[in-house]
Design an enzyme around this catalytic site. Structure first.
Site, short mmCIF file in Angstrom:
data_model
loop_
_atom_site.label_atom_id
_atom_site.label_comp_id
_atom_site.label_asym_id
_atom_site.label_seq_id
_atom_site.Cartn_x
_atom_site.Cartn_y
_atom_site.Cartn_z
N LEU A 106 1.05 -0.71 0.01
CA LEU A 106 0.07 -0.19 0.15
C LEU A 106 1.19 1.03 0.45
CD1 LEU A 106 -2.66 -1.23 2.79
CD2 LEU A 106 -2.53 -1.21 0.40
N ASN B 17 7.92 3.20 -0.28
CA ASN B 17 8.16 2.29 1.14
C ASN B 17 8.98 1.21 0.20
OD1 ASN B 17 8.44 0.46 3.00
ND2 ASN B 17 6.73 1.36 4.40
N SER C 206 7.03 -2.71 1.76
CA SER C 206 6.18 -2.45 1.39
C SER C 206 5.37 -2.83 0.42
CB SER C 206 5.36 -1.41 1.73
OG SER C 206 4.02 -0.98 1.31
N GLU D 53 3.96 13.32 9.56
CA GLU D 53 3.77 11.54 9.54
C GLU D 53 4.73 11.73 11.07
OE1 GLU D 53 3.01 8.67 7.11
OE2 GLU D 53 2.58 10.11 5.72
N HIS E 124 10.62 8.18 4.88
CA HIS E 124 10.81 9.31 6.59
C HIS E 124 12.17 9.29 6.88
CE1 HIS E 124 6.61 7.52 7.62
NE2 HIS E 124 6.32 8.74 7.23
N ASP F 138 13.34 9.05 9.73
CA ASP F 138 13.98 7.90 10.55
C ASP F 138 14.49 6.62 9.36
OD1 ASP F 138 11.75 6.21 10.13
OD2 ASP F 138 10.68 6.10 12.08
N ASN G 81 6.83 -4.73 6.21
CA ASN G 81 6.29 -4.21 5.64
C ASN G 81 7.11 -2.36 6.30
OD1 ASN G 81 3.96 -4.25 4.37
ND2 ASN G 81 3.00 -4.75 6.42
N CYS H 264 10.05 2.79 13.94
CA CYS H 264 9.14 2.84 13.87
C CYS H 264 8.40 2.21 15.16
CB CYS H 264 9.04 1.97 12.58
SG CYS H 264 10.29 2.34 11.30
O1 SUG Z 1 3.23 3.70 7.15
N1 SUG Z 1 4.04 0.65 5.76
C1 SUG Z 1 4.55 1.99 6.67
C2 SUG Z 1 6.07 1.82 7.52
C3 SUG Z 1 6.04 2.48 8.33
C4 SUG Z 1 6.97 2.48 9.06
N2 SUG Z 1 7.60 4.54 9.99
C5 SUG Z 1 8.79 4.45 9.95
N3 SUG Z 1 9.53 5.03 8.86
N4 SUG Z 1 8.24 5.37 10.76
C6 SUG Z 1 4.24 3.23 5.85
O2 SUG Z 1 4.75 3.38 4.79
C7 SUG Z 1 2.84 -0.74 4.57
C8 SUG Z 1 1.35 -1.23 4.10
C9 SUG Z 1 1.00 -1.95 3.77
O3 SUG Z 1 1.40 -2.01 2.12
O4 SUG Z 1 0.76 -3.37 3.65
C10 SUG Z 1 3.14 -0.07 5.61
O5 SUG Z 1 1.79 1.03 5.43
#
Ligand code: SUG
Length: 451
Positions: free
Chosen positions: A25, A29, A32, A178, A254, A256, A366, A372
């Site tokens: 989603l 990233n 993911s 975020e 992000h 982080d 993910n 995180c």
């Molecule tokens: O928002 N992954 C989250 C990961 C968040 C990581 N947070 C930090 N770096 N602080 C995002 O991208 C993937 C969900 C999916 O693909 O099923 C997701 O939402």
């Protein structure tokens, strides 16, 4: 006036929810996107997270738990026009768009670094601890988190004398926020007036400012500066920095993922910030002393290795023993270049004394590493006494939550399972029981309206 040395930095980790799955989603990233449709293991994911929380508690850290959001979000699906009983809503949503059903089923609230931005009371004008749930507008599945997140945070930090809760910023890409993933606080002692360090990906109102070209900038300068204002931070104690657009385009979605800080230490990649020399100078000035900046050169660890291993998504902690510890994911040990760098970091005595390594593969797949999964909250003794104590980790809560996971979570979830109405019933039964364990009251819609 409380003793500034008696303040602690507490870490509140997101408990992985019962619908944890991989749906691809999050454009930008890479983890993911790369793991889309891989079967997930919710029970294992929750236990990996609990193990990290318990280990940090055992080392003397103040560790808390944040409850997952209720998923699937049937209320949102109904708002979008899918009607009938739960089974019908799920079926119609899946027929119309499996991606939409997956978005409304995501357990993404586990990454509580994105839950909110938190400013400790020592930094704010009214002397209260301030929370703003992140609007997460850049991704639909995350933009539907902030209301429930706000309710859960209020159930954990209820006393208005000590805690101030704001609404999420306007739901517009101009104010993309975020949360703590792009915010770090620097200080000497935790109870001292600290520096709020806000890192953004773009300035939304300036079309000529540098921006990433391939992937979205999820945090705007406008959002960061609005939070500094609403939290009542002093201008001279706030520093803004822009992420290098190129690294966002390389998968650093992000800050982080490329930098982490604690007290007067900033551990970052040399390509993390635009105009880095002036960023470092601004930090020194705001802190009133020279920061300890540990900058990792590209020649030792490339941005690609940083993204793949999540080296900078580590937790940088000061243990009660005084030792500075870097909590890294197992992937850092498995990458020989990153592992070599980490070994040299410890032997060079540059400011990190120890490493702690955790297996968080279910979350990592993910794009969620150790940092995180946690939201940092600096607490004075009075604030600690005023908060809901049932969310704090201890031996008995660890055991209770593990048994709770055993009773309610599935071993595996495939994309096709998201259409199963029994997953709704299982998740609601689990969360209903969890609200009693954590003494949260009725924070979920299904407890209030049955929806
Ligand atoms: O928002 N992954 C989250 C990961 C968040 C990581 N947070 C930090 N770096 N602080 C995002 O991208 C993937 C969900 C999916 O693909 O099923 C997701 O939402």
């Amino acid at each position: 006036m409380s003793n500034t040395k008696s303040h602690v930095e507490a870490n509140f980790d997101g408990l992985v929810g019962p619908t944890h799955n991989y749906a691809g989603l999050s454009g930008g990233n890479l983890a993911s996107l790369n793991n889309k449709t891989r079967p997930s293991k919710p029970k294992l994911a929750a236990k990996e997270g609990l193990k990290k929380m318990k280990s940090l508690h055992d080392l003397g850290m103040t560790q808390g738990v944040i409850a997952p959001l209720s998923r699937p979000d049937l209320g949102k699906l109904r708002e979008l026009g899918f009607s009938g009983d739960d089974a019908n809503v799920l079926k119609k949503a899946a027929e119309h768009s499996p991606a939409l059903l997956a978005a409304c089923s995501s357990a993404s609230s586990m990454w509580t670094a994105n839950a909110a931005t938190v400013s400790p009371s020592a930094d704010t004008e009214d002397g209260r601890l301030h929370f703003t749930p992140a609007n997460l507008v850049n991704k639909f599945h995350r933009s539907i988190e902030h209301e429930q997140t706000g309710r859960i945070l209020k159930a954990m930090f209820a006393d208005e004398k000590h805690f101030a809760h704001h609404k999420a910023l306007p739901m517009s890409s101009y104010f993309g926020d975020e949360g703590a993933a792009n915010h770090t606080r620097f200080c000497n002692e935790y109870g001292d007036h600290g520096v709020g360090f806000f890192v953004y990906g773009e300035t939304a109102f300036d079309n000529n400012a540098p921006k990433p070209q391939r992937f979205p900038a999820r945090q705007t300068f406008e959002a960061s500066s609005a939070i500094a204002r609403t939290h009542g931070l002093a201008d001279k104690k706030v520093v803004y920095a822009q992420q290098c657009p190129d690294v966002i385009d390389a998968g650093v979605f992000h800050n982080d993922v490329i930098a982490v800080g604690n007290r007067d230490v900033l551990f970052c990649h040399e390509q993390a910030f635009l105009n880095k020399e002036s960023v470092y100078q601004d930090l020194n000035q705001a802190l009133g002393k020279e920061m300890k900046i540990i900058e990792v050169p590209t020649a030792s660890v490339s941005v690609q290795d940083a993204v793949a291993s999540y080296l900078f998504n580590s937790q940088l902690l000061t243990l009660p023993s005084g030792e500075t510890t870097l909590v890294v994911p197992r992937e850092c040990e498995e990458n020989s270049r990153v592992n070599d760098y980490l070994q040299s970091l410890i032997t060079s005595k540059k400011g990190v004394d120890k490493l702690l390594c955790f297996d968080l593969k279910q979350s990592m797949q993910n794009g969620g590493g150790p940092a995180c999964l946690r939201l940092r909250v600096v607490l004075s003794e009075q604030e600690r006494a005023a908060m809901n104590p049932s969310v704090l980790m201890n031996d008995s809560l660890f055991e209770t939550l593990n048994l709770w996971v055993d009773r309610h979570y599935r071993d595996e979830i495939h994309a096709k399972d998201l259409i199963d109405p029994s997953l709704v019933r299982e998740s609601q039964a689990a969360l209903d029981e969890l609200t009693q364990i954590l003494n949260l009251g009725s924070v979920y819609d299904f407890q209030q309206t049955g929806a």
